[in-house]
Design a protein around this motif. Sequence first.
Motif, PDB file in Angstrom:
ATOM      1  N   ASP A 309     120.626  83.412  28.465  1.00 20.12           N
ATOM      2  CA  ASP A 309     121.908  84.100  28.354  1.00 20.12           C
ATOM      3  C   ASP A 309     122.094  84.715  26.968  1.00 20.12           C
ATOM      4  O   ASP A 309     122.650  85.812  26.839  1.00 20.12           O
ATOM      5  CB  ASP A 309     123.061  83.136  28.638  1.00 20.12           C
ATOM      6  CG  ASP A 309     123.194  82.806  30.113  1.00 20.12           C
ATOM      7  OD1 ASP A 309     122.551  83.499  30.933  1.00 20.12           O
ATOM      8  OD2 ASP A 309     123.919  81.854  30.455  1.00 20.12           O
ATOM      9  N   GLN A 310     121.610  84.026  25.937  1.00 15.59           N
ATOM     10  CA  GLN A 310     121.752  84.558  24.582  1.00 15.59           C
ATOM     11  C   GLN A 310     120.825  85.753  24.376  1.00 15.59           C
ATOM     12  O   GLN A 310     121.197  86.736  23.734  1.00 15.59           O
ATOM     13  CB  GLN A 310     121.456  83.473  23.546  1.00 15.59           C
ATOM     14  CG  GLN A 310     121.787  83.907  22.122  1.00 15.59           C
ATOM     15  CD  GLN A 310     121.735  82.773  21.128  1.00 15.59           C
ATOM     16  OE1 GLN A 310     121.740  81.604  21.514  1.00 15.59           O
ATOM     17  NE2 GLN A 310     121.698  83.104  19.858  1.00 15.59           N
ATOM     18  N   THR A 319     124.886  89.855  31.284  1.00 14.57           N
ATOM     19  CA  THR A 319     124.745  88.424  31.607  1.00 14.57           C
ATOM     20  C   THR A 319     123.275  88.063  31.738  1.00 14.57           C
ATOM     21  O   THR A 319     122.401  88.933  31.870  1.00 14.57           O
ATOM     22  CB  THR A 319     125.434  88.107  32.951  1.00 14.57           C
ATOM     23  OG1 THR A 319     124.772  88.827  34.005  1.00 14.57           O
ATOM     24  CG2 THR A 319     126.909  88.488  32.924  1.00 14.57           C
ATOM     25  N   GLY A 320     123.015  86.758  31.739  1.00 15.03           N
ATOM     26  CA  GLY A 320     121.655  86.299  31.990  1.00 15.03           C
ATOM     27  C   GLY A 320     121.181  86.688  33.372  1.00 15.03           C
ATOM     28  O   GLY A 320     120.004  86.978  33.579  1.00 15.03           O
ATOM     29  N   THR A 321     122.099  86.716  34.331  1.00 15.92           N
ATOM     30  CA  THR A 321     121.740  87.126  35.691  1.00 15.92           C
ATOM     31  C   THR A 321     121.247  88.564  35.712  1.00 15.92           C
ATOM     32  O   THR A 321     120.264  88.904  36.381  1.00 15.92           O
ATOM     33  CB  THR A 321     122.956  86.973  36.632  1.00 15.92           C
ATOM     34  OG1 THR A 321     123.338  85.606  36.688  1.00 15.92           O
ATOM     35  CG2 THR A 321     122.621  87.453  38.034  1.00 15.92           C
TER      36      THR A 321
END
Length: 348
Positions: A309-310, A319-321
């Motif tokens: 996510d970072q 987003t990480g998604t």
Amino acid sequence: MVQTYCGERPAPSGPRGRSADRSEESEEQEYDGRVERVVVLALDGVYPFELGIPSRVFGSAEGRYDVLTCTVDGRPVRSNSDFSISVEHGPDVLRTADTVVIPPFALSAISAELPDAVADALAAIGPDTRIVSICTGAFVLAAAGMLAGRRATTHWQLAGLFREMFPEVDLDADVLFVDEDSLLTSAGAASGVDVCLHLVRKDHGSALANRVARSCVVPPWRDGGQAQYIEQPVPEPTAASTAATRHWALERLGEPLTLAELADHARMSMRTFARRFNDEVGMSPGRWLIQQRVVRARQLLESSDLPVDQIAGEVGFATGTSLRQHLHAAIGVSPQAYRRTFRADRRT
């Protein structure tokens, strides 16, 4: 006013921990000491420049590869220039190869059917061997039936002829190379450098590939595809370039860049900027930004312990998604799977 974001609007900024400027060379991928054998098959009418690419690129990889050159019968072959080329090896070394590279050869030698000697040489290649073609080398793989039902590429000028001869192949003439796991095809001339650097990166990570690229004085990754090299009207001498804006954008990948901001930096209207960008790079600004964000994310996955996510925030994905979706679309794996493959310590 509605903002048109190029690629994707990132999440709001906030504390990010370690800097995204950390070099991808800060850690090395673990090397088990195995030397991979690359065998280059020189066919009659071979192009000398492309023939030398595998030796130059793989030979600069700090001893990770052993590069040999052979012909179908061990005898000299004519080049497409005014000289012949002598080699040290015959087709027997193909049996020992981990990777086989087929450089391009003269158009006059192109046929939908392989000469017996070439077919016999290809038959000596082991079933688990990785095979790479450069430019017209794709015609050999197609004639051997290796590309049927697969995606492949070759030089854009030969796309029409290739499709006519091999309609069963899914030809993509807009890209510099295609990686179909054990079968890789590349476009003309310098794209042979691109695909060889890609293999170094795939085998040993970006840090080594970048050092090899610097040794060979070439970029480690070229933007766009063949579209930027297809013949088109030459711009007016006074026409501005988007190169400076691309450099500016690369330093701000984590920011929510809009088409209007890019065009304003280039001092062009949005319409002119988008058109000129596509002419120079071969893709839209939004698609290019996504590509660059994926490239930077891969570097961070290899060289840092940052959470997914970072990393997404560092490179400009919301987003990480979103990062997972774009990475999977680009290379077919998840961030964690990529990190397990390329991180030196194999930690997730």
